[in-house]
Write a protein that holds these residues in place. Structure first.
Motif, PDB file in Angstrom:
ATOM      1  N   LEU A 121     -11.293  -2.676  35.158  1.00  0.00           N
ATOM      2  CA  LEU A 121     -11.180  -3.595  34.015  1.00  0.00           C
ATOM      3  C   LEU A 121      -9.891  -4.404  34.051  1.00  0.00           C
ATOM      4  O   LEU A 121      -9.738  -5.344  33.279  1.00  0.00           O
ATOM      5  CB  LEU A 121     -11.274  -2.818  32.695  1.00  0.00           C
ATOM      6  N   GLY A 122      -8.937  -4.005  34.896  1.00  0.00           N
ATOM      7  CA  GLY A 122      -7.713  -4.801  35.042  1.00  0.00           C
ATOM      8  C   GLY A 122      -6.622  -4.513  34.024  1.00  0.00           C
ATOM      9  O   GLY A 122      -5.676  -5.299  33.888  1.00  0.00           O
ATOM     10  N   PHE A 123      -6.718  -3.377  33.296  1.00  0.00           N
ATOM     11  CA  PHE A 123      -5.639  -3.002  32.378  1.00  0.00           C
ATOM     12  C   PHE A 123      -4.362  -2.764  33.198  1.00  0.00           C
ATOM     13  O   PHE A 123      -4.426  -2.341  34.351  1.00  0.00           O
ATOM     14  CB  PHE A 123      -5.965  -1.704  31.632  1.00  0.00           C
ATOM     15  N   ASP A 124      -3.197  -2.985  32.572  1.00  0.00           N
ATOM     16  CA  ASP A 124      -1.931  -2.747  33.272  1.00  0.00           C
ATOM     17  C   ASP A 124      -1.650  -1.255  33.410  1.00  0.00           C
ATOM     18  O   ASP A 124      -1.029  -0.814  34.380  1.00  0.00           O
ATOM     19  CB  ASP A 124      -0.801  -3.438  32.514  1.00  0.00           C
ATOM     20  N   ALA A 125      -2.077  -0.489  32.427  1.00  0.00           N
ATOM     21  CA  ALA A 125      -1.890   0.968  32.455  1.00  0.00           C
ATOM     22  C   ALA A 125      -2.925   1.590  31.539  1.00  0.00           C
ATOM     23  O   ALA A 125      -3.499   0.906  30.689  1.00  0.00           O
ATOM     24  CB  ALA A 125      -0.481   1.326  31.963  1.00  0.00           C
ATOM     25  N   CYS A 126      -3.174   2.889  31.739  1.00  0.00           N
ATOM     26  CA  CYS A 126      -4.071   3.602  30.820  1.00  0.00           C
ATOM     27  C   CYS A 126      -3.609   5.057  30.783  1.00  0.00           C
ATOM     28  O   CYS A 126      -3.386   5.670  31.830  1.00  0.00           O
ATOM     29  CB  CYS A 126      -5.527   3.500  31.270  1.00  0.00           C
ATOM     30  N   ILE A 127      -3.440   5.595  29.583  1.00  0.00           N
ATOM     31  CA  ILE A 127      -2.886   6.933  29.415  1.00  0.00           C
ATOM     32  C   ILE A 127      -3.964   7.867  28.862  1.00  0.00           C
ATOM     33  O   ILE A 127      -4.692   7.509  27.935  1.00  0.00           O
ATOM     34  CB  ILE A 127      -1.687   6.915  28.421  1.00  0.00           C
ATOM     35  N   ASP A 128      -4.023   9.065  29.430  1.00  0.00           N
ATOM     36  CA  ASP A 128      -4.972  10.095  28.976  1.00  0.00           C
ATOM     37  C   ASP A 128      -4.419  10.762  27.712  1.00  0.00           C
ATOM     38  O   ASP A 128      -3.369  11.409  27.767  1.00  0.00           O
ATOM     39  CB  ASP A 128      -5.149  11.118  30.115  1.00  0.00           C
ATOM     40  N   HIS A 129      -5.120  10.603  26.606  1.00  0.00           N
ATOM     41  CA  HIS A 129      -4.575  11.160  25.348  1.00  0.00           C
ATOM     42  C   HIS A 129      -4.608  12.682  25.309  1.00  0.00           C
ATOM     43  O   HIS A 129      -4.054  13.299  24.399  1.00  0.00           O
ATOM     44  CB  HIS A 129      -5.276  10.555  24.120  1.00  0.00           C
ATOM     45  N   LYS A 130      -5.257  13.294  26.313  1.00  0.00           N
ATOM     46  CA  LYS A 130      -5.273  14.768  26.346  1.00  0.00           C
ATOM     47  C   LYS A 130      -4.057  15.325  27.087  1.00  0.00           C
ATOM     48  O   LYS A 130      -3.851  16.546  27.096  1.00  0.00           O
ATOM     49  CB  LYS A 130      -6.565  15.252  27.000  1.00  0.00           C
ATOM     50  N   ALA A 131      -3.264  14.453  27.715  1.00  0.00           N
ATOM     51  CA  ALA A 131      -2.070  14.928  28.446  1.00  0.00           C
ATOM     52  C   ALA A 131      -1.034  15.480  27.450  1.00  0.00           C
ATOM     53  O   ALA A 131      -0.888  14.942  26.350  1.00  0.00           O
ATOM     54  CB  ALA A 131      -1.459  13.779  29.240  1.00  0.00           C
ATOM     55  N   ASP A 132      -0.329  16.532  27.856  1.00  0.00           N
ATOM     56  CA  ASP A 132       0.678  17.146  26.970  1.00  0.00           C
ATOM     57  C   ASP A 132       1.771  16.151  26.607  1.00  0.00           C
ATOM     58  O   ASP A 132       2.288  16.172  25.500  1.00  0.00           O
ATOM     59  CB  ASP A 132       1.320  18.364  27.659  1.00  0.00           C
ATOM     60  N   ASP A 133       2.148  15.334  27.584  1.00  0.00           N
ATOM     61  CA  ASP A 133       3.234  14.375  27.334  1.00  0.00           C
ATOM     62  C   ASP A 133       2.687  12.972  27.050  1.00  0.00           C
ATOM     63  O   ASP A 133       3.300  11.971  27.418  1.00  0.00           O
ATOM     64  CB  ASP A 133       4.197  14.341  28.537  1.00  0.00           C
ATOM     65  N   PHE A 134       1.554  12.926  26.350  1.00  0.00           N
ATOM     66  CA  PHE A 134       0.899  11.639  26.067  1.00  0.00           C
ATOM     67  C   PHE A 134       1.869  10.638  25.418  1.00  0.00           C
ATOM     68  O   PHE A 134       1.970   9.485  25.846  1.00  0.00           O
ATOM     69  CB  PHE A 134      -0.327  11.870  25.170  1.00  0.00           C
ATOM     70  N   ALA A 135       2.599  11.061  24.393  1.00  0.00           N
ATOM     71  CA  ALA A 135       3.470  10.119  23.662  1.00  0.00           C
ATOM     72  C   ALA A 135       4.548   9.549  24.582  1.00  0.00           C
ATOM     73  O   ALA A 135       4.840   8.350  24.533  1.00  0.00           O
ATOM     74  CB  ALA A 135       4.093  10.803  22.448  1.00  0.00           C
ATOM     75  N   GLU A 136       5.112  10.398  25.445  1.00  0.00           N
ATOM     76  CA  GLU A 136       6.157   9.906  26.369  1.00  0.00           C
ATOM     77  C   GLU A 136       5.548   8.913  27.360  1.00  0.00           C
ATOM     78  O   GLU A 136       6.140   7.877  27.663  1.00  0.00           O
ATOM     79  CB  GLU A 136       6.790  11.056  27.166  1.00  0.00           C
ATOM     80  N   GLN A 137       4.365   9.260  27.874  1.00  0.00           N
ATOM     81  CA  GLN A 137       3.713   8.346  28.828  1.00  0.00           C
ATOM     82  C   GLN A 137       3.393   7.002  28.185  1.00  0.00           C
ATOM     83  O   GLN A 137       3.528   5.950  28.811  1.00  0.00           O
ATOM     84  CB  GLN A 137       2.419   8.972  29.354  1.00  0.00           C
ATOM     85  N   LEU A 138       2.974   7.045  26.936  1.00  0.00           N
ATOM     86  CA  LEU A 138       2.638   5.787  26.246  1.00  0.00           C
ATOM     87  C   LEU A 138       3.904   4.931  26.079  1.00  0.00           C
ATOM     88  O   LEU A 138       3.873   3.714  26.277  1.00  0.00           O
ATOM     89  CB  LEU A 138       2.001   6.075  24.884  1.00  0.00           C
ATOM     90  N   ALA A 139       4.998   5.584  25.735  1.00  0.00           N
ATOM     91  CA  ALA A 139       6.267   4.858  25.571  1.00  0.00           C
ATOM     92  C   ALA A 139       6.687   4.225  26.899  1.00  0.00           C
ATOM     93  O   ALA A 139       7.104   3.061  26.944  1.00  0.00           O
ATOM     94  CB  ALA A 139       7.347   5.800  25.048  1.00  0.00           C
ATOM     95  N   LYS A 140       6.547   4.975  27.975  1.00  0.00           N
ATOM     96  CA  LYS A 140       6.944   4.449  29.299  1.00  0.00           C
ATOM     97  C   LYS A 140       6.083   3.252  29.709  1.00  0.00           C
ATOM     98  O   LYS A 140       6.560   2.314  30.342  1.00  0.00           O
ATOM     99  CB  LYS A 140       6.779   5.543  30.363  1.00  0.00           C
ATOM    100  N   ALA A 141       4.795   3.317  29.345  1.00  0.00           N
ATOM    101  CA  ALA A 141       3.877   2.240  29.725  1.00  0.00           C
ATOM    102  C   ALA A 141       4.042   1.007  28.832  1.00  0.00           C
ATOM    103  O   ALA A 141       3.451  -0.042  29.117  1.00  0.00           O
ATOM    104  CB  ALA A 141       2.434   2.745  29.652  1.00  0.00           C
ATOM    105  N   SER A 142       4.825   1.149  27.765  1.00  0.00           N
ATOM    106  CA  SER A 142       5.029   0.027  26.822  1.00  0.00           C
ATOM    107  C   SER A 142       6.527  -0.257  26.705  1.00  0.00           C
ATOM    108  O   SER A 142       7.101  -0.142  25.611  1.00  0.00           O
ATOM    109  CB  SER A 142       4.458   0.367  25.444  1.00  0.00           C
ATOM    110  N   PRO A 143       7.188  -0.651  27.807  1.00  0.00           N
ATOM    111  CA  PRO A 143       8.656  -0.766  27.790  1.00  0.00           C
ATOM    112  C   PRO A 143       9.169  -1.832  26.827  1.00  0.00           C
ATOM    113  O   PRO A 143      10.303  -1.722  26.351  1.00  0.00           O
ATOM    114  CB  PRO A 143       9.009  -1.138  29.246  1.00  0.00           C
ATOM    115  N   ALA A 144       8.359  -2.816  26.504  1.00  0.00           N
ATOM    116  CA  ALA A 144       8.800  -3.858  25.559  1.00  0.00           C
ATOM    117  C   ALA A 144       8.242  -3.611  24.162  1.00  0.00           C
ATOM    118  O   ALA A 144       8.204  -4.512  23.320  1.00  0.00           O
ATOM    119  CB  ALA A 144       8.370  -5.228  26.078  1.00  0.00           C
ATOM    120  N   GLY A 145       7.812  -2.377  23.885  1.00  0.00           N
ATOM    121  CA  GLY A 145       7.226  -2.068  22.577  1.00  0.00           C
ATOM    122  C   GLY A 145       5.783  -2.560  22.488  1.00  0.00           C
ATOM    123  O   GLY A 145       5.206  -3.048  23.464  1.00  0.00           O
TER     124      GLY A 145
END
Ligand code: NDP
Length: 337
Positions: free
Chosen positions: A187-211
């Motif tokens: 689909l061409g997304f820049d990133a996609c995070i698995d919400h079942k991962a233990d560190d989901f929130a950290e991964q989401l923050a890393k994938a959104s460096p500009a907020g």
């Protein structure tokens, strides 16, 4: 005429006792009526709301009533102007083999549409929801970051792909590594995070460096929790759905965080707008249909369907949809070609 009728209102997750499969006579069309045979039945998260009699924007299905649902059907016999035997139509037959219609609210798809079932997905209600919610409420500008969960479902996958066409950074959230790989590679997304991962929130923050500038809200729950601290000033939240809560029987445990949330919305000047697609944006449907048709023709938007055979399998398939067993738009093939 097989029909799935509401046997009892579920408490929490629907079960095998929620719906009953019954057999009735195939109805005969009278003057001004046509008989439709269901080919495809759409399964959609909103159906959980129709099983409940809690206050909502639409009336619940009565106990003993046929479950409602969008369908693609064929005209078996017609005394309605503009509809002839053999035509494919987009209708609202519900969870049954046959239905009578006077043509109100029914769209004629012609004698041989290229992909009849797509009228239940990318070329219909879910695609329209993604397009309208994103462009009218999210209003993303090129270079902004969009986050969307249920990223491989018909709404989320479309939101993300439109976001890319508009020049945005798109971060998806989905329920497995396989779904995330599809969101990025196909689909061409820049990133996609698995919400079942233990560190989901950290991964989401890393994938959104500009907020995050636009959070297209499909799921609520812990995805929303992780998004809120990352929202930029003047962020927009098209509030489309909260599927993580549809089977909930009580509010989540823990302290009441309502005032904290409202404080975040205030300080960051966030615009949150709920919408019910046809109530709010029905007048834009022709614009959507023309734009989406052109994008699909040009190969700019991809669409994934998951077709399950047999009306009798619809109840289990629906229960699975609410917890992410589906990979793509879930459709029941009711009639065997
Ligand atoms: P999907 O086909 O994407 O199915 C729902 C998905 O939600 C599941 O596949 C699952 O994906 C995800 N999900 C379920 N539970 C959770 C959870 N606890 N946390 C995170 N994700 C979860 O649905 P649609 O694309 O048809 O609909 C998406 C949303 O849009 C729904 O909320 C729906 O109600 C809403 N909607 C609203 C409309 C409106 O007018 N406001 C109109 C149409 C749809 P995964 O495995 O990836 O987590």
């Amino acid at each position: 005429n097989r029909q799935l009728v509401l046997a009892q209102r579920p408490k929490g997750t629907p079960s095998k006792d929620t719906l009953n499969l019954i057999e009735t006579e195939v109805p005969t069309p009278g003057p001004g009526q046509m008989l439709l045979q269901t080919q495809y039945l759409s399964l959609d998260p909103y159906m959980r709301g129709r099983m409940s009699d809690a206050p909502s924007y639409a009336a619940p299905v009565d106990i003993g009533g046929v479950m409602v649902g969008g369908t693609v059907a064929r005209v078996v016999a017609s005394q309605v102007k503009g509809f002839a035997e053999g035509d494919w139509v987009l209708s609202f037959n519900g969870w049954q083999d046959y239905a009578l219609s006077d043509g109100m609210g029914v769209t004629n798809l012609g004698k041989s549409p290229a992909h009849p079932s797509w009228a239940l997905g990318i070329l219909g209600m879910p695609g329209f929801t993604a397009w309208a919610g994103l462009t009218q409420i999210g209003a993303p500008k090129a270079g902004e970051t969009i986050v969307v969960a249920a990223a491989t479902g018909p709404v989320g996958a479309t939101v993300g792909q439109i976001g890319k066409l508009l020049g945005c950074r798109v971060v998806g959230v989905a329920g497995s590594a396989e779904k995330c790989a599809y969101a990025v590679k196909d689909l061409g997304f820049d990133a996609c995070i698995d919400h079942k991962a233990d560190d989901f929130a950290e991964q989401l923050a890393k994938a959104s460096p500009a907020g995050i500038d636009v959070y297209f809200e499909n799921v609520g729950g812990k995805v929303l929790d992780a998004v809120i601290p990352l929202l930029n000033a003047n962020a927009r939240i098209p509030l489309c759905g909260l599927v993580s809560q549809y089977n909930a029987t009580e509010l989540p445990a823990g302290p009441d965080r309502m005032n904290w949330l409202m404080g975040q919305i205030l300080r960051k000047k966030v615009k949150v707008q709920g919408f019910i697609i046809f109530d709010d944006f029905g007048h834009l449907y022709p614009e959507f249909a023309a734009q989406m048709g052109a994008w699909i023709e040009a190969g700019k938007i991809k669409y994934r369907e998951e077709i399950i055979d047999g009306l009798e399998n619809a109840p289990d398939a629906f229960i699975g949809l609410l917890k992410g067993d589906n990979f793509g738009k879930r459709v029941i093939r009711v009639a065997q070609a």
